[in-house]
Design a protein around this motif. Structure first.
Motif, PDB file in Angstrom:
ATOM      1  N   THR A   1       0.850  -1.194   0.000  1.00 57.77           N
ATOM      2  CA  THR A   1       0.000   0.000   0.000  1.00 57.77           C
ATOM      3  C   THR A   1       0.884   1.241   0.000  1.00 57.77           C
ATOM      4  OG1 THR A   1      -0.145  -0.036   2.421  1.00 57.77           O
ATOM      5  CG2 THR A   1      -1.928  -1.094   1.193  1.00 57.77           C
ATOM      6  N   THR A   2       0.349   2.319  -0.541  1.00 61.02           N
ATOM      7  CA  THR A   2       1.061   3.587  -0.571  1.00 61.02           C
ATOM      8  C   THR A   2       0.952   4.280   0.787  1.00 61.02           C
ATOM      9  OG1 THR A   2      -0.842   4.951  -1.228  1.00 61.02           O
ATOM     10  CG2 THR A   2       0.369   3.809  -2.993  1.00 61.02           C
ATOM     11  N   CYS A   3       1.623   5.411   0.914  1.00 63.97           N
ATOM     12  CA  CYS A   3       1.554   6.166   2.163  1.00 63.97           C
ATOM     13  C   CYS A   3       0.134   6.650   2.433  1.00 63.97           C
ATOM     14  CB  CYS A   3       2.521   7.349   2.120  1.00 63.97           C
ATOM     15  SG  CYS A   3       4.258   6.869   1.937  1.00 63.97           S
ATOM     16  N   GLY A   4      -0.657   6.833   1.372  1.00 59.66           N
ATOM     17  CA  GLY A   4      -2.045   7.253   1.516  1.00 59.66           C
ATOM     18  C   GLY A   4      -3.022   6.094   1.574  1.00 59.66           C
ATOM     19  N   GLY A   5      -2.512   4.862   1.657  1.00 62.11           N
ATOM     20  CA  GLY A   5      -3.371   3.703   1.805  1.00 62.11           C
ATOM     21  C   GLY A   5      -3.937   3.145   0.509  1.00 62.11           C
ATOM     22  N   ARG A   6      -3.426   3.592  -0.637  1.00 65.44           N
ATOM     23  CA  ARG A   6      -3.872   3.066  -1.930  1.00 65.44           C
ATOM     24  C   ARG A   6      -3.033   1.855  -2.328  1.00 65.44           C
ATOM     25  NH1 ARG A   6      -6.391   7.543   0.072  1.00 65.44           N
ATOM     26  NH2 ARG A   6      -7.894   8.388  -1.414  1.00 65.44           N
ATOM     27  N   PRO A   7      -3.406   1.166  -3.395  1.00 60.98           N
ATOM     28  CA  PRO A   7      -2.627  -0.020  -3.791  1.00 60.98           C
ATOM     29  C   PRO A   7      -1.203   0.337  -4.198  1.00 60.98           C
ATOM     30  CG  PRO A   7      -4.797  -0.041  -4.816  1.00 60.98           C
ATOM     31  CD  PRO A   7      -4.636   1.311  -4.200  1.00 60.98           C
ATOM     32  N   GLY A   8      -0.220  -0.310  -3.566  1.00 60.08           N
ATOM     33  CA  GLY A   8       1.171  -0.154  -3.953  1.00 60.08           C
ATOM     34  C   GLY A   8       1.535  -1.138  -5.048  1.00 60.08           C
ATOM     35  N   SER A   9       2.824  -1.169  -5.389  1.00 62.23           N
ATOM     36  CA  SER A   9       3.271  -1.999  -6.514  1.00 62.23           C
ATOM     37  C   SER A   9       3.885  -3.330  -6.109  1.00 62.23           C
ATOM     38  CB  SER A   9       4.287  -1.220  -7.364  1.00 62.23           C
ATOM     39  OG  SER A   9       3.661  -0.191  -8.093  1.00 62.23           O
ATOM     40  N   ARG A  10       3.957  -3.617  -4.818  1.00 65.90           N
ATOM     41  CA  ARG A  10       4.597  -4.863  -4.396  1.00 65.90           C
ATOM     42  C   ARG A  10       3.902  -6.068  -5.035  1.00 65.90           C
ATOM     43  NH1 ARG A  10       6.130  -6.582   1.850  1.00 65.90           N
ATOM     44  NH2 ARG A  10       7.408  -8.397   1.306  1.00 65.90           N
ATOM     45  N   GLY A  11       4.674  -6.864  -5.756  1.00 68.48           N
ATOM     46  CA  GLY A  11       4.135  -8.018  -6.450  1.00 68.48           C
ATOM     47  C   GLY A  11       3.507  -7.702  -7.799  1.00 68.48           C
ATOM     48  N   HIS A  12       3.455  -6.413  -8.140  1.00 73.19           N
ATOM     49  CA  HIS A  12       2.850  -5.992  -9.412  1.00 73.19           C
ATOM     50  C   HIS A  12       3.803  -5.069 -10.189  1.00 73.19           C
ATOM     51  CE1 HIS A  12      -1.276  -7.424  -8.488  1.00 73.19           C
ATOM     52  NE2 HIS A  12      -0.952  -7.131  -7.237  1.00 73.19           N
ATOM     53  N   GLU A  13       5.091  -5.136  -9.894  1.00 74.79           N
ATOM     54  CA  GLU A  13       6.017  -4.155 -10.457  1.00 74.79           C
ATOM     55  C   GLU A  13       6.011  -4.155 -11.985  1.00 74.79           C
ATOM     56  OE1 GLU A  13       7.585  -5.326  -6.352  1.00 74.79           O
ATOM     57  OE2 GLU A  13       6.793  -6.391  -8.123  1.00 74.79           O
ATOM     58  N   TYR A  14       6.160  -5.317 -12.579  1.00 77.66           N
ATOM     59  CA  TYR A  14       6.217  -5.389 -14.043  1.00 77.66           C
ATOM     60  C   TYR A  14       4.871  -5.024 -14.663  1.00 77.66           C
ATOM     61  CZ  TYR A  14      10.932  -7.251 -14.108  1.00 77.66           C
ATOM     62  OH  TYR A  14      12.293  -7.382 -13.987  1.00 77.66           O
ATOM     63  N   GLN A  15       3.828  -5.455 -14.025  1.00 81.84           N
ATOM     64  CA  GLN A  15       2.481  -5.146 -14.497  1.00 81.84           C
ATOM     65  C   GLN A  15       2.236  -3.627 -14.456  1.00 81.84           C
ATOM     66  OE1 GLN A  15      -0.692  -6.813 -12.041  1.00 81.84           O
ATOM     67  NE2 GLN A  15      -1.600  -7.707 -13.880  1.00 81.84           N
ATOM     68  N   ASP A  16       2.637  -2.997 -13.357  1.00 83.46           N
ATOM     69  CA  ASP A  16       2.429  -1.549 -13.239  1.00 83.46           C
ATOM     70  C   ASP A  16       3.279  -0.778 -14.235  1.00 83.46           C
ATOM     71  OD1 ASP A  16       0.629  -2.063 -11.263  1.00 83.46           O
ATOM     72  OD2 ASP A  16       1.859  -1.311  -9.608  1.00 83.46           O
ATOM     73  N   ALA A  17       4.519  -1.194 -14.402  1.00 86.29           N
ATOM     74  CA  ALA A  17       5.391  -0.496 -15.355  1.00 86.29           C
ATOM     75  C   ALA A  17       4.822  -0.571 -16.776  1.00 86.29           C
ATOM     76  CB  ALA A  17       6.796  -1.076 -15.309  1.00 86.29           C
ATOM     77  N   ILE A  18       4.308  -1.733 -17.154  1.00 88.66           N
ATOM     78  CA  ILE A  18       3.688  -1.885 -18.473  1.00 88.66           C
ATOM     79  C   ILE A  18       2.474  -0.972 -18.597  1.00 88.66           C
ATOM     80  CG2 ILE A  18       2.393  -3.494 -19.924  1.00 88.66           C
ATOM     81  CD1 ILE A  18       4.299  -5.702 -18.866  1.00 88.66           C
ATOM     82  N   THR A  19       1.685  -0.887 -17.518  1.00 87.07           N
ATOM     83  CA  THR A  19       0.501  -0.025 -17.518  1.00 87.07           C
ATOM     84  C   THR A  19       0.897   1.439 -17.666  1.00 87.07           C
ATOM     85  OG1 THR A  19      -0.695  -1.600 -16.106  1.00 87.07           O
ATOM     86  CG2 THR A  19      -1.525   0.665 -16.180  1.00 87.07           C
ATOM     87  N   TYR A  20       1.897   1.879 -16.894  1.00 88.56           N
ATOM     88  CA  TYR A  20       2.339   3.278 -16.980  1.00 88.56           C
ATOM     89  C   TYR A  20       2.846   3.595 -18.391  1.00 88.56           C
ATOM     90  CZ  TYR A  20       2.503   2.845 -11.831  1.00 88.56           C
ATOM     91  OH  TYR A  20       2.217   2.610 -10.515  1.00 88.56           O
ATOM     92  N   ALA A  21       3.593   2.668 -18.956  1.00 84.65           N
ATOM     93  CA  ALA A  21       4.118   2.890 -20.308  1.00 84.65           C
ATOM     94  C   ALA A  21       2.974   3.029 -21.311  1.00 84.65           C
ATOM     95  CB  ALA A  21       5.046   1.747 -20.700  1.00 84.65           C
TER      96      ALA A  21
END
Length: 402
Positions: free
Chosen positions: A119-139
């Motif tokens: 989770t992020t500092c604001g309590g939202r979903p963090g990237s732990r376990g989703h790093e590659y998935q998130d990077a692809i999404t951001y791209a």
């Protein structure tokens, strides 16, 4: 299906991680832009980001060198059934791709925020376990900058966590500046030059001159407290890898003298210049500070050497920064509560930098100088007479006579 996608993402990480590198060619000089957190925290939406991009262009900040419009924490919605992160549909109804397209249409770049934890500092979903998935999404969205925080990080190794996200960004194929926000806990300056383009050296900043503001389990620091924590770090900074002293608090409640000093210090220290104020309602004195071309030139000097304190006397500190083409920047910082008269004999103080192997011998060479705030001109053949207000700086750019 979800298990198969996860395995594919993990396999991509294993196959590319050993050879992955951060994207070169980014942050050749300290990055310049704006971030939503200092003023708005979690109270953000897509209209704010659009309006900020508009203001950055209208107010001349884009022309001054600011290029990133960065969305900090709390933009997140939930992950879908495949684990793909979604923006908050109420706050960002058009989606991130449309927002990135709008920012790009203004000649600017879009930044986004995530966290190494679950989770992020604001309590939202963090990237732990989703790093590659998130990077692809951001791209796919067209993101240009990733700020990566360190909340909910218990049990994580910072080197491993940040390296994983670096590799994920690289594998996604889109150049994205990687801004590491680990607060300096594991001394990232010692290991992160090949991982991120900048790394935070301290905890969060607070809009005060010299204070520590307690939040209970952690504290925010004022301008001087953060400056003092940079001792010994200048050798780790340079083009493509910067010591990050956190976002700017200019226009956030300090005095005009303190704002000028804050901006000058960050420029001298080659820290990223990331604005934190509300650009839509920025008063003219603040705009003049943040768009001062000479201060920005000190920050963006291509030599990329961080300043150092070469002398102190009473409440005054003397800082020097070698610049490209034989130029120098000299800052005299008044930390104290009273104005101080300065009578500085240039010829009595040769400046020599072991790091850059540069020196200025004012007995042998005369330099012309300009006071970046007043525009006053002078040269080093005569003593420097000035009066420096409390909580303020004198900042000069020096150029040797031909």
């Amino acid at each position: 299906m979800k298990r198969s996608l996860t395995l594919l993402v993990l396999a991509a990480g294993i196959s590319t991680g050993a050879h992955a590198q951060k994207f070169d060619g980014l942050a050749a000089t300290p990055q310049m832009g704006w971030n939503s957190w200092n003023t708005f925290a979690c109270n953000i939406n897509e209209q704010l980001i659009r309006d900020t991009a508009d203001a950055m262009v209208k107010l001349g900040l884009k022309d001054a060198g600011y290029q990133y419009v960065n969305i900090d924490d709390c933009w997140h919605g939930k992950r879908d059934e495949r684990g793909v992160i979604q923006p908050d549909a109420e706050r960002f109804p058009s989606g991130m791709k449309a927002l990135a397209d709008y920012v790009h249409s203004k000649g600017l770049k879009l930044g986004i925020y995530s966290d190494a934890g679950a989770t992020t500092c604001g309590g939202r979903p963090g990237s732990r376990g989703h790093e590659y998935q998130d990077a692809i999404t951001y791209a796919a969205w067209g993101v240009d900058y990733v700020k990566y925080d360190w909340c909910d990080s218990k049990g994580l190794n910072s080197v491993g966590a940040y390296t994983t996200m670096r590799d994920a960004i690289r594998s996604a194929g889109r150049p994205m500046l990687f801004s590491m926000c680990e607060w300096g806990d594991s001394k990232p300056w010692e290991w992160a030059a090949g991982v991120g383009h900048s790394w935070r050296t301290t905890g969060d900043i607070y809009p005060c001159w010299d204070c520590e503001f307690s939040h209970g389990s952690w504290s925010s620091l004022g301008v001087l407290r953060i400056l003092d924590k940079q001792a010994g770090l200048r050798k780790y900074a340079g083009p493509g890898h910067w010591n990050d002293m956190d976002m700017l608090e200019v226009g956030m409640g300090m005095t005009e003298d303190e704002d000028r000093a804050h901006f000058a210090i960050w420029a001298m220290m080659a820290s990223p210049l990331i604005l934190g104020n509300d650009l839509r309602s920025m008063p003219e004195p603040t705009r003049r500070i943040l768009s001062n071309k000479d201060v920005i030139a000190v920050s963006q000097d291509k030599l990329g050497v961080q300043a150092w304190r070469f002398m102190a006397s009473g409440s005054l500190e003397y800082w020097a920064k070698p610049m490209a083409d034989g130029e120098w920047a000299l800052m005299v910082l008044n930390r104290g509560e009273h104005a101080v008269a300065l009578n500085y004999d240039w010829k009595a103080h040769q400046i020599s930098d072991d790091l850059s192997k540069r020196e200025a011998d004012f007995k042998k060479t005369t330099f012309n100088w300009i006071d970046v705030w007043s525009g006053k001109l002078g040269d080093t053949s005569k003593k420097l007479d000035a009066k420096i207000a409390p909580h303020s700086v004198l900042l000069l750019r020096l150029k040797a006579r031909g």
